[in-house]
Design a protein around this motif. Structure first.
Motif, PDB file in Angstrom:
ATOM      1  N   SER A 163       2.244   1.884  -3.373  1.00  0.00           N
ATOM      2  CA  SER A 163       1.256   2.291  -4.354  1.00  0.00           C
ATOM      3  C   SER A 163       0.805   3.743  -4.152  1.00  0.00           C
ATOM      4  N   ARG A 164       1.168   4.321  -3.020  1.00  0.00           N
ATOM      5  CA  ARG A 164       0.788   5.707  -2.778  1.00  0.00           C
ATOM      6  C   ARG A 164       1.647   6.638  -3.602  1.00  0.00           C
ATOM      7  N   ARG A 206      -7.389  10.579  -4.760  1.00  0.00           N
ATOM      8  CA  ARG A 206      -7.971  10.837  -3.448  1.00  0.00           C
ATOM      9  C   ARG A 206      -7.347  12.081  -2.838  1.00  0.00           C
ATOM     10  N   ASP A 228      -3.179  12.279  -2.493  1.00  0.00           N
ATOM     11  CA  ASP A 228      -2.169  11.369  -1.958  1.00  0.00           C
ATOM     12  C   ASP A 228      -2.228   9.947  -2.489  1.00  0.00           C
ATOM     13  N   THR A 229      -3.303   9.553  -3.114  1.00  0.00           N
ATOM     14  CA  THR A 229      -3.437   8.179  -3.595  1.00  0.00           C
ATOM     15  C   THR A 229      -4.252   8.162  -4.871  1.00  0.00           C
ATOM     16  N   ARG A 230      -3.919   7.229  -5.754  1.00  0.00           N
ATOM     17  CA  ARG A 230      -4.697   7.068  -6.981  1.00  0.00           C
ATOM     18  C   ARG A 230      -5.262   5.648  -6.983  1.00  0.00           C
ATOM     19  N   TYR A 231      -6.557   5.532  -7.205  1.00  0.00           N
ATOM     20  CA  TYR A 231      -7.243   4.237  -7.222  1.00  0.00           C
ATOM     21  C   TYR A 231      -7.829   3.976  -8.602  1.00  0.00           C
ATOM     22  N   ARG A 268       0.832  -1.198   0.000  1.00  0.00           N
ATOM     23  CA  ARG A 268       0.000   0.000   0.000  1.00  0.00           C
ATOM     24  C   ARG A 268       0.867   1.248   0.000  1.00  0.00           C
ATOM     25  N   ARG A 269       1.939   1.226   0.812  1.00  0.00           N
ATOM     26  CA  ARG A 269       2.828   2.382   0.863  1.00  0.00           C
ATOM     27  C   ARG A 269       3.468   2.632  -0.496  1.00  0.00           C
ATOM     28  N   SER A 316       1.982  11.122  -4.740  1.00  0.00           N
ATOM     29  CA  SER A 316       1.538  12.469  -4.442  1.00  0.00           C
ATOM     30  C   SER A 316       1.395  13.202  -5.768  1.00  0.00           C
ATOM     31  N   SER A 324      -5.926  14.606  -0.256  1.00  0.00           N
ATOM     32  CA  SER A 324      -5.198  14.361   0.991  1.00  0.00           C
ATOM     33  C   SER A 324      -5.864  15.024   2.192  1.00  0.00           C
TER      34      SER A 324
END
Length: 83
Positions: free
Chosen positions: A28-29, A45, A73-76, A25-26, A31, A47
């Motif tokens: 895959s994060r 997403r 901070d994250t892309r899904y 998960r870390r 910015s 932040s």
């Protein structure tokens, strides 16, 4: 064989697996900031408020439409990752 030790081994293996998942998960994060071009298509997403905004590869990343924050901070839901 000590019968008291087997639950600990199972817990150790479970703990190791959880740590591996956290590491994935870390990794895959990412910015990203508003005004930048999206490197990949996905749901970004915020932040600050954690709302998701869909952006297509190559388009400029907008400010968060919910709170006007400019950092994600994250892309899904990247098409190639199926997340």
């Amino acid at each position: 064989m000590n019968t008291c030790s087997w639950p600990w081994r199972r817990l150790d293996a479970q703990h190791l697996r959880e740590r591996q998942i956290q590491g994935q998960r870390r990794r895959s994060r990412m910015s990203a900031h508003s005004g930048e071009s999206a490197r990949e298509t996905g749901d970004f997403r915020c932040s600050r408020c954690h709302q998701q905004t869909h952006v297509t590869r190559g388009d400029k990343i907008p400010k968060c439409p919910h709170c006007s924050n400019d950092e994600f901070d994250t892309r899904y839901h990247e098409p190639e990752n199926r997340s």
